[in-house]
Design an enzyme around this catalytic site. Structure first.
Site, PDB file in Angstrom:
ATOM      1  N   ASP A 146     -58.103  38.451 -14.323  1.00 52.47           N
ATOM      2  CA  ASP A 146     -59.527  38.430 -14.688  1.00 52.47           C
ATOM      3  C   ASP A 146     -59.750  38.934 -16.116  1.00 52.47           C
ATOM      4  O   ASP A 146     -58.903  39.628 -16.676  1.00 52.47           O
ATOM      5  CB  ASP A 146     -60.329  39.347 -13.761  1.00 52.47           C
ATOM      6  CG  ASP A 146     -60.434  38.798 -12.345  1.00 52.47           C
ATOM      7  OD1 ASP A 146     -59.809  37.767 -12.057  1.00 52.47           O
ATOM      8  OD2 ASP A 146     -61.141  39.420 -11.538  1.00 52.47           O
ATOM      9  N   HIS A 157     -55.540  42.137 -14.593  1.00 45.60           N
ATOM     10  CA  HIS A 157     -56.370  41.823 -15.760  1.00 45.60           C
ATOM     11  C   HIS A 157     -55.449  41.596 -16.949  1.00 45.60           C
ATOM     12  O   HIS A 157     -54.707  42.515 -17.318  1.00 45.60           O
ATOM     13  CB  HIS A 157     -57.349  42.966 -16.023  1.00 45.60           C
ATOM     14  CG  HIS A 157     -58.273  43.231 -14.858  1.00 45.60           C
ATOM     15  ND1 HIS A 157     -57.882  43.952 -13.758  1.00 45.60           N
ATOM     16  CD2 HIS A 157     -59.546  42.820 -14.613  1.00 45.60           C
ATOM     17  CE1 HIS A 157     -58.880  43.998 -12.889  1.00 45.60           C
ATOM     18  NE2 HIS A 157     -59.912  43.317 -13.383  1.00 45.60           N
TER      19      HIS A 157
HETATM   20 NI    NI Z   1     -63.796  41.454 -14.195  1.00 44.22          NI
END
Ligand code: NI
Length: 237
Positions: free
Chosen positions: A46, A188
């Site tokens: 993400d 991430h």
């Molecule tokens: Ni996020």
């Protein structure tokens, strides 16, 4: 060379041709060759793309022949179109993580569209097609999100909180010690430690016999239909 010798050379050449062709077919057919009992996991990233870290991650995944799924922030795409195109070309799945990372719950139709449809358009311009899965920031979903989303809502089943610890070994250990068939792993790609953790996870789970697939491919292999507005956390049997 006698007749027998010539025949041998001919057979050897033929064998070589078929053997090489076989190799090519295996490579191209990749996903269709997945054995039913092979454990599958999906790496998802993400908050990117970020030039300094996403590029390095793509290099590492390419070296290992591993596809992943990237839920992208719309406002980070301009200037990074080449990274998004590289994801597409290298067999990764691309998804939406809103335009500027806001929570989608409680938004009216216009504000929802400004976050999701706008990102869809930016991504479609970069890669030439639409149809992206959605990961709502913070995993926050309400009836409005379910109703308005034109695509499946993809959450996760393993969250090592990489953004909090920023410790590659700790994050990798969290994932490797829990990973099971059908898991969706949240990371991430904007932290160097997360990139290092992801590549460590790939190497360690490969040793344990896991195969990495995109979320779409996982659903296909597990005969799960991805329905717009429906929430998916894992594809565990
Ligand atoms: Ni996020």
């Amino acid at each position: 060379m006698g007749k027998k010798g010539k025949l041998c050379v001919l057979l050897l050449a033929l064998a070589l041709v078929f053997w090489t062709r076989g190799e090519e077919l295996t490579a191209v057919d990749g996903p269709a060759e997945i054995a039913g009992d092979q454990p599958l996991v999906a790496l998802t990233f993400d908050d990117g793309p970020r030039r300094s870290t996403t590029g390095e991650l793509l290099d590492g995944l390419a070296e290992r022949g591993v596809p992943a799924t990237f839920f992208l922030i719309g406002e980070l795409v301009p200037g990074n179109e080449d990274l998004v195109q590289r994801m597409e070309e290298e067999g990764h799945q691309i998804g939406i993580h809103t335009y500027d990372h806001v929570q989608l719950t409680g938004l009216n139709a216009a504000d929802f569209s400004a976050q999701v449809d706008r990102t869809e358009n930016v991504l479609a311009q970069a890669v030439g097609h639409g149809g992206f899965a959605l990961r709502p920031p913070y995993g926050l979903i309400d009836n409005g999100v379910e109703k308005r989303s034109g695509s499946a809502l993809i959450l996760w089943s393993i969250d090592p909180e990489d953004w909090k610890y920023k410790d590659a070994d700790r994050v990798a250990e969290h994932i490797v010690s829990r990973a099971a068939d059908g898991d969706v792993i949240l990371l991430h790609d904007i932290y160097p430690t997360s990139v290092a953790a992801a590549l460590q996870v790939v190497d360690r789970l490969h040793e344990k016999g896991f195969l990495f697939v995109t979320v779409e491919e996982m659903a296909r292999q597990r005969h799960v239909e991805l329905v717009p507005g429906q929430v998916y956390r894992s594809f565990c049997p």
